[in-house]
Design an enzyme around this catalytic site. Structure first.
Site, PDB file in Angstrom:
ATOM      1  N   ASP A  91       0.859  -1.188   0.000  1.00  0.00           N
ATOM      2  CA  ASP A  91       0.000   0.000   0.000  1.00  0.00           C
ATOM      3  C   ASP A  91       0.893   1.236   0.000  1.00  0.00           C
ATOM      4  O   ASP A  91       1.712   1.415   0.900  1.00  0.00           O
ATOM      5  CB  ASP A  91      -0.872  -0.038   1.264  1.00  0.00           C
ATOM      6  CG  ASP A  91      -2.096   0.839   1.142  1.00  0.00           C
ATOM      7  OD1 ASP A  91      -2.048   1.821   0.379  1.00  0.00           O
ATOM      8  OD2 ASP A  91      -3.099   0.546   1.812  1.00  0.00           O
ATOM      9  N   ASP A  98      -3.268   2.357  -5.871  1.00  0.00           N
ATOM     10  CA  ASP A  98      -2.136   2.388  -4.930  1.00  0.00           C
ATOM     11  C   ASP A  98      -1.999   1.135  -4.064  1.00  0.00           C
ATOM     12  O   ASP A  98      -1.312   1.177  -3.054  1.00  0.00           O
ATOM     13  CB  ASP A  98      -2.244   3.623  -4.035  1.00  0.00           C
ATOM     14  CG  ASP A  98      -3.424   3.539  -3.073  1.00  0.00           C
ATOM     15  OD1 ASP A  98      -4.331   2.720  -3.317  1.00  0.00           O
ATOM     16  OD2 ASP A  98      -3.435   4.282  -2.084  1.00  0.00           O
ATOM     17  N   GLU A  99      -2.621   0.049  -4.449  1.00  0.00           N
ATOM     18  CA  GLU A  99      -2.596  -1.157  -3.602  1.00  0.00           C
ATOM     19  C   GLU A  99      -2.532  -2.423  -4.428  1.00  0.00           C
ATOM     20  O   GLU A  99      -3.129  -2.504  -5.499  1.00  0.00           O
ATOM     21  CB  GLU A  99      -3.916  -1.269  -2.828  1.00  0.00           C
ATOM     22  CG  GLU A  99      -3.977  -0.552  -1.528  1.00  0.00           C
ATOM     23  CD  GLU A  99      -5.313  -0.811  -0.876  1.00  0.00           C
ATOM     24  OE1 GLU A  99      -5.637  -1.980  -0.627  1.00  0.00           O
ATOM     25  OE2 GLU A  99      -6.048   0.164  -0.670  1.00  0.00           O
TER      26      GLU A  99
END
Length: 437
Positions: free
Chosen positions: A5, A99-100
């Site tokens: 993350d 973003d993960e």
DNA sequence: TCTGGGGTCCTTAACCCA
DNA sequence: TCTGTGGGTTAAGGACCC
């Protein structure tokens, strides 16, 4: 299994590409009166600001914060660079957002905590070296655990949950930490006296499903017993494409609402075509002044790529869902997507008629709301600009015929701010991606 | 304090059909 | 023809995620 993350992603990219902002409170989000926070730097979070909070409230909490509109194109490029690094690892990867991602390195199969730690540290270092961004990593036996662990690792850290310690880690955590328990389920569980994951784990399956529903209940009950066998697998194409907008002030004019629906239809359609798909279902979403949301949908026997067809359906649906009060939000969603195979040219089968139609109609479509008569909009905070003498920069603010620009990019280090005339001919709009150089 | 925009998935009900 | 039954699809609404 690892969950990776990126830390405060949107805000971190702003700080990276606009070095003056490093170490400062940054809020990323819309500038309008009804916008919410899409990203907050840790310096802003200290004061209580966080994602999804109304921007008006966040500004009150952090008056010193720099507020910037999102630059999704820049975030996308950096996100790609990050996941290119992640993909170099041998094993499965599942990107779940910009973003993960979950990663299951084949080299870590059967590895001990030390080995996992070392591997995650290497990954974080690689990401940092090639992008300048920090990522946090959680490692555990399943998706839920890895995800919870990465949250605990933040910011800029690692958390490994060794086999056998899962229950001890989870038990004291609030039930809201479970992925899938939101505000509603949390309230329901709290009313039943269940506030921690430990207490949740003590419930029987029938008790859980009665409280929060069958699907999510079964899944979370299993997890609480340590069962989480969901595989890490690459995601397919999107199943739906939509566009929606919230107005700064509610619309009361029916014609204005119809125009907005047409705009949203065109916006969604543009992306439909770009993705090479056709849609069978059109859904119109309308939120009234009272925040109540209505949706109306219609499905046709064959999929279409034709804007006129889809927009006409959207308009028809709109008229059946108008609230008595004003209209706060309009959205158009296209679903039932199928790959759009360009039909052969001289085929005259009726099945293809709609799509053939679409093909001939497409090029005639207006490319967007371009009108050269309209004067260029004033400089707004966050705009990327270029000056013939000072180079690339971003607008800090403007007013009274002047605009203040900070001239800097990722590689220049903190730059000078200069105040110029808004109509300075040496000043032009610039590609936001140039701030990465 | 007043709630974005882009998605996914679930639930329920109605309906058609075999 | 009536009565179930069960699957599949559509429609509407919501919870939840980032």
């Amino acid at each position: 299994m690892l969950h990776l993350d990126l830390d405060a992603f949107f805000a971190s990219v702003e700080q990276l590409t606009r070095p003056t902002l490093a170490g400062r409170a940054v809020l990323v989000g819309g500038l309008g009166p009804r916008s919410v926070v899409a990203g907050a730097s840790y310096q802003a979070r200290v004061h209580g600001a966080h994602s999804a909070m109304p921007m008006s409230r966040a500004r009150r909490l952090v008056p010193a914060a720099v507020v910037l509109p999102p630059r999704l194109a820049v975030y996308r490029v950096l996100s790609e660079r990050v996941f290119d690094v992640v993909r170099r690892i041998d094993g499965a990867m599942e990107q779940i957002s910009i973003d993960e991602a979950f990663v299951e390195p084949s080299g870590l199969f059967g590895a001990g905590p030390d080995e996992v730690l070392e591997s995650a540290e290497r990954l974080r270092a690689d990401i940092r070296a090639s992008t300048g961004l920090t990522a946090s990593v959680g490692a555990g036996s399943g998706k839920q655990l890895a995800k919870i662990a990465s949250t605990m690792a933040k910011p800029d850290g690692i958390k490994v949950v060794p086999q056998g310690t899962e229950k001890d880690l989870l038990a004291p955590l609030p039930v809201r930490k479970l992925w899938g328990v939101g505000p509603v389920a949390e309230t329901t569980l709290r009313r039943a006296g269940v506030d921690t994951i430990g207490k949740f784990a003590a419930l029987t399956l029938p008790e859980v499903t009665a409280l929060i529903g069958n699907a999510i209940g079964t899944e979370l009950h299993g997890l609480a017993q340590g069962v989480d066998h969901r595989p890490v697998a690459q995601r397919g194409e999107a199943k739906q494409v939509s566009a929606e907008t919230t107005f700064d002030a509610d619309l009361s004019d029916v014609e204005a609402v119809r125009r907005a629906v047409a705009e949203m239809a065109a916006h969604a359609h543009r992306r439909l075509v770009a993705s090479g798909r056709a849609a069978r279902t059109v859904t119109v979403k309308i939120r009234g002044a009272d925040f109540a949301t209505k949706s109306r949908s219609a499905t046709t026997p064959t999929a279409s790529t034709n804007l006129a067809t889809l927009a006409a359906t959207a308009r028809r649906l709109t008229d059946g869902a108008l609230p008595d009060s004003g209209v706060r939000l309009i959205g158009v969603s296209l679903s039932g997507l199928t790959d759009f195979v360009q039909p052969p040219l001289f085929e005259d089968g009726t099945e293809e008629a709609d799509e053939a139609n679409a093909r001939s109609a497409e090029p005639a479509e207006p490319p967007g709301p371009v009108d050269h008569q309209v004067p260029e909009r004033a400089w707004r905070a966050g705009d990327d600009v270029r000056h013939t003498e000072h180079g690339h920069g971003w607008v800090q603010g403007s007013g009274h015929g002047r605009v203040t620009v900070r001239f800097e990019t990722r590689n220049t280090g903190p730059g000078q701010a200069r105040t110029l005339a808004v109509d300075d001919p040496a000043l032009t709009r610039a590609d936001p991606l140039a701030s990465l150089d």
